[in-house]
Enzyme design. Structure first.
Site, mmCIF file in Angstrom:
data_model
loop_
_atom_site.group_PDB
_atom_site.id
_atom_site.type_symbol
_atom_site.label_atom_id
_atom_site.label_comp_id
_atom_site.label_asym_id
_atom_site.label_seq_id
_atom_site.Cartn_x
_atom_site.Cartn_y
_atom_site.Cartn_z
ATOM 1 N N GLU A 1 -0.297 -1.459 -16.744
ATOM 2 C CA GLU A 1 0.235 -2.025 -15.500
ATOM 3 C C GLU A 1 0.900 -3.377 -15.728
ATOM 4 O OE1 GLU A 1 -2.670 0.157 -12.269
ATOM 5 O OE2 GLU A 1 -3.234 -1.865 -12.877
ATOM 6 N N ASP B 1 -8.624 6.608 -10.758
ATOM 7 C CA ASP B 1 -8.809 5.186 -10.455
ATOM 8 C C ASP B 1 -9.795 4.964 -9.326
ATOM 9 O OD1 ASP B 1 -8.550 2.483 -10.497
ATOM 10 O OD2 ASP B 1 -6.545 2.414 -9.627
ATOM 11 N N GLU C 1 -12.456 -0.985 -3.243
ATOM 12 C CA GLU C 1 -11.000 -0.863 -3.126
ATOM 13 C C GLU C 1 -10.592 0.425 -2.418
ATOM 14 O OE1 GLU C 1 -8.949 -1.059 -6.847
ATOM 15 O OE2 GLU C 1 -6.979 -0.666 -5.955
#
Lengths: 702, 702
Positions: A308, A387, A415
């Site tokens: 990323e 993820d 998240e």
């Protein structure tokens, strides 16, 4: 009121910090006893101080015998906590020590273990090292009065995993998009504020104390995405890290640091960060030496490389083994480790290309390098191949690298699981992961992470704590932090029992009536909350469907046509990702038997992962007899209704809890109700518009 | 090189600013003549200075006769620019003046008009006011050599609209999300930087000069979303506004200011901003007086009230007429106007509720108040009922308020039309809007905006200019700024002719060959570029389908389940918004005849607006004989192919243009190619997945 008030050091701001699972009342049983502590060292001092504080409140006494010689404050005792080296041991302790040696041999308690026994009228905690004594003390606290009841033991307690770490994705500077804490939902950082240390060592110490009390022994103090200011923690701002280490040390917590692989360039001014370059190696060696000069018990480095946008060895045509070993070599003389994250994938994927599969990436990148990593490299593997979704299969990397130390990484910060606005007790989910048997036999994921004699990579969690007065934004999210530590210590624990343990500590019986109702209600609300969350969000393991960027709330197509590799491929006929070997991306082939065939098979694939592995028509019939489309409707109506029930249950506790806490949870539950209805309606509307199949029960789909 | 280099005042940074449509060569024809300027005043001085600068380069001469008496620098002249009051007029001018008076009467040229004639060997520009002389000069510049050819005139030129304004959505402070310029795609602001004036008056003056040269006469210097710092421009930071006004004044540009309706509270410390409160009225009156003390020709206020979170009269239970008239009353003594935006709608709509229609909002809010607004209130109406889409019907508000001064607002900055990364010449779109006949007769939107004798609300554009060296990010987007001014001056102009005018000025013939190729290629690339953009983006008037937040690139469902009121309602059977009276939201009923019935009718509704007004099955056959689904495929393949052709055409011009400009456009075209393919593939894939209908021509849909 927090215990912080009783500690030295100025508080940054006068807030009443919630005591989480260490309210004063949790120490009632030990604080009303006569205790004797035998041994010396910083952590023994912590044990003594904890007892002294409890006794000051509840009328007990503490005696301390740091070395050989007569006991300071003699007389009968109810509780002895002693290091085995603290000779001569009081009689009951010597007896327990002898039993331990007989059963397990010398050194059997290890660096953090302890033995517990109740013999005669004395409760004995015996440890070989001070850290063991501290863990033993908190174990006795957890037991409460029952530690002083019937005879027991000696029981041996040792952590399953040596490394039990929380990663903080905390930025030193406020990031323009991600803020002070990336994926943080609990206010600011405990450590940093606006580019500087937050200046509240008492809060950091309280945090370390909470972590020690649930079994965590390491913290990484900054974000794995290392920006310019954070990079300098390794060099000219190392003092900021040392200050944190000094505060956490008395609770047996080591500090680790996330570093950028480009550090030789951005900090050292070298022309390259090539891991095979001699100048680079020398720079890392010198830099690491300076770190240990300042922080002798420094834990090591955490690295997100080639991921990323972060720098990594790929830039120099080197492998991840080259990169990780470079750092490992410099850490080895000091017994430090490098946590090297396996979260490497192409985040600029073409959504049109159905052959590329992000789920495959970690295995494809790392499995070929098994055996090439240095012994002090811990490959840190996210529990699933994607993820941190509310449902994924276990990462196949975990079964593919027998010659590598592997850590399993879970996300305590929510998240993708409601961002601490939703009640979502995650321990049942982590427990499923840890109990998963990649080969269908006795070897579990937990055993892989534990390694032989606990020397594996351990368990790593992304912390959900911040400078919020309740630590975690949602007060009930404290349970996730607690359960993380407990499962890292002992992954065989029953998550429901851990929940009750947390409830018992955090909401101790008070003078008011209704405590049973509190405990029962909290258990009812939390125990199934992860499955409730799963019901009203992305169906059948397909994942995502969240708003891009912040990842809160539904957006079914939000990631569907993006470069992130997170697709569901819904069309008018069906939905799901074909990851089979027969007709899909071949991801199923990354698993050993039996799973490579179980997941490959449309019939045998578990329902909850169906859409992760298969693209199926809406009319496909699940094992429970319902069609996929009807399952989507059913679960989304049910999930939202369960949240409404949570909300109603909470009202029962009005007046039985701290009003501030009750209000905070109520506000979050209101938002959870709203958001769950939004999920229900968006997902149902989306699939109704696509499939054209009406709900068999005729419920309203907008 | 910019003319800025020749001007006084320090430049903030040494960049070569592109001269846009006023390169030195554009002044070749006037600069090589003998000119005489008769009259006095600031703007006459500007005319004289412009000529002097041109003559210094091209060898001509300028004589100036500010008042009665002998001409300074006598002799024969080729060009006279004179105020009618500058007696005695030179003979050829007096003759033109007499003709004008005969044909049109005294005062016929107005505040900004001029007469142009070629008589004998003299070209005459005659004006009653200095601003007319300046516009006349720029007209002669546009004509170039042809101004000095055959006999002509006298022709009278007067702006169709008195108010021709550019709104800058520039923030003084950098907004954390929106940046220095909200919806700005051309670098920073010309006016502001990081909380302060940008400190480059030469650049502001150059901007004013460009605007004057295309006919703009007013600028609003700050964002309609007024944040804390920007609010203070009205009071203690008024000096910053006055400084801008001082720099723009020599080019006849008035400055306006966006203010917050809550100013009496946030700036004045009053307990309320209720427009009927005496204290509030007194505060505004005093504040406005102070503004005019400092800026005697101040234009007035721009207000976005009760919209997207901005304060407004609704807070106090008052109407928008109450709110607007409050400000208008304070401005009236100074002949100032208030631009009151009609962009009021519920931006927290429930997507599940199909009866609420954002398109209806402006009409529902404002039409009932027609006749209640003070004469110096300009109701500023976005051209379409939604929000600056590449295709919308004309706002029905424009036909519904005959007793109100109406301004039509267009968006020069390309928020929804490619963000100055895409070539999209918007004048054809604005021209369609301005030529639209709400009653099907001679009365056009342009006529409504112009009002009687130009006293309507005029045309307002959201500026696309910034501190980018090319002014507009994409160099070819300069044409939109230019065309905005030209259409505001004369909405009957042919957009293709305006394009050629812009090309001729901006790319004047140079020593290199190939100029015809440049002009022809630019025309080919730009003239149809808006329709090309329409083809590859949201189909058939349905709008949006952009990424939420930044609004760039496709996301078909991006706004589908949001509170913004911007939906397409696509399902497996069809797509579009039913806004009919018969079965939909009834929006068609907001139009007068013939449109209320044309739009209502599935047969008569224009194809390009079909999905704005109707929800139809994918198999619905359009007037061109194709089905809706096939039309979607066809236009998206065609649009992307047209962009690829644009890209190829640009390569032809390599070596014929300034290399920096050529490179900048090439890079943007590369991005446009990529983005158009992304639009094509996402839209086609989305509708193929939903409809299941394959492309009749078998092209690849991913």
């Amino acid at each position: 009121m927090s215990d912080a008030a009783a500690r030295p050091g100025p508080a940054a701001e006068p807030v009443d910090v919630h005591p989480a699972w260490l309210p004063p009342a949790a120490f009632r049983a030990v604080g009303s006893r006569r205790a004797l502590v035998c041994g010396a060292g910083t952590l023994v001092g912590t044990v003594r101080d904890e007892l002294a504080q409890a006794c000051a409140r509840y009328g007990g006494t503490v005696a301390w015998r740091p070395g050989p010689g007569p006991v300071d404050g003699t007389g009968d005792v109810d509780l002895v906590l002693a290091l085995t080296a603290a000779t001569p041991l009081p009689a009951p302790v010597a007896e327990v020590a002898a039993q331990c040696r007989r059963h397990h041999g010398a050194g059997a308690l290890g660096a953090e273990g302890f033995a517990l026994a109740r013999t005669g009228d004395v409760t004995v905690v015996l440890a070989e090292e001070p850290a063991g004594l501290l863990h033993g003390l908190f174990h006795v606290v957890r037991l409460g009065e029952s530690a002083f009841g019937a005879a027991r033991g000696p029981e041996r307690h040792r952590p399953a995993m040596r490394l039990r770490m929380l990663d903080h994705w905390d930025n030193v500077d406020v990031h323009p998009v991600m803020g002070q804490v990336e994926r943080g939902y609990a206010g600011g950082s405990i450590f940093w504020r606006d580019g500087s240390p937050r200046g509240d060592p008492a809060r950091v110490r309280d945090y370390g104390r909470l972590l020690a009390a649930c079994g965590v022994n390491a913290v990484s103090a900054n974000n794995v995405n290392v920006h310019a200011t954070e990079a300098r923690l390794l060099t000219d701002r190392l003092g900021d890290v040392a200050a944190i280490a000094d505060v956490l040390r008395p609770y047996g917590i080591r500090v680790h640091l996330s570093v950028t692989f480009a550090a030789p360039v951005v900090l050292g001014g070298l022309p390259t960060a090539d891991p095979l370059d001699a100048g680079v190696r020398a720079w890392w060696a010198a830099t690491t030496r300076q770190v240990y000069d300042r922080i002798p018990d420094f834990g090591g480095y955490v690295v997100k490389a080639d991921s990323e946008g972060q720098s990594g060895p790929f830039t120099y045509g080197r492998s991840h083994a080259d990169g990780a070993n470079l750092l490992a070599d410099t850490l080895a003389p000091f017994r430090g480790v490098v946590h090297w994250r396996a979260f490497v994938y192409d985040h600029r994927q073409d959504w049109r290309d159905r052959s590329t599969d992000r789920a495959r990436a970690a295995f494809d990148h790392f499995a070929p390098h098994d055996g090439r990593f240095a012994p002090n490299v811990v490959l840190q593997v996210k529990h699933g191949p994607m993820d941190f979704q509310a449902r994924e299969p276990v990462s196949p990397v975990l079964a593919a690298m027998p010659a590598t130390r592997l850590a399993v990484e879970v996300q305590v910060t929510q998240e993708y699981t409601g961002q601490q606005r939703h009640v979502c007790y995650l321990a049942p989910w982590w427990s499923e992961v840890l109990r998963f048997a990649p080969w269908g036999d006795h070897r579990t994921v937990a055993a892989l992470a534990a390694g032989d004699a606990g020397e594996g990579g351990g368990l790593v969690g992304v912390s959900n704590a911040g400078d919020d007065p309740f630590w975690t934004g949602h007060p009930l999210a404290q349970a996730n932090l607690y359960a993380f530590g407990r499962l890292a210590w002992d992954p065989r624990l029953d998550p429901a029992a851990v929940l009750d343990e947390w409830i018992g500590l955090t909401f101790p019986p008070g003078p008011a009536s209704g405590h049973d109702l509190v405990r029962r209600t909290l258990h009812e609300m939390m125990d199934g909350s992860w499955r409730t969350y799963e019901r009203y969000t992305a169906p059948l393991g397909v994942g995502f469907m969240v708003r891009p960027g912040h990842h809160y709330g539904p957006d079914v197509d939000g990631y569907e046509y993006t470069p992130w590799g997170t697709y569901h491929f819904a069309d008018r006929d069906g939905v799901g990702v074909d990851r089979t070997r027969a007709s899909g991306t071949g991801f199923t082939g990354q698993y050993p038997q039996p799973w490579r065939d179980v997941y490959e098979s449309l019939d045998r694939c578990p329902d909850e992962l169906l859409l992760f592995f298969h693209h199926v028509p809406y009319g496909h019939v699940l094992h429970d007899g319902s069609t996929v489309i009807q399952h989507i409707y059913n679960t989304h109506f049910a999930g939202a209704e369960e949240v409404a029930a949570l909300r109603r249950r909470w009202d029962r506790l009005d007046g039985l809890l701290d009003p501030g806490l009750h209000t905070r949870v109520r506000e979050r539950l209101d938002e959870q109700v709203r958001c769950a209805e939004e999920w229900r309606d968006q997902v149902n509307a989306y699939f109704f518009r696509k499939s054209g199949v009406p709900d068999a029960r005729g419920r309203r789909i907008p």
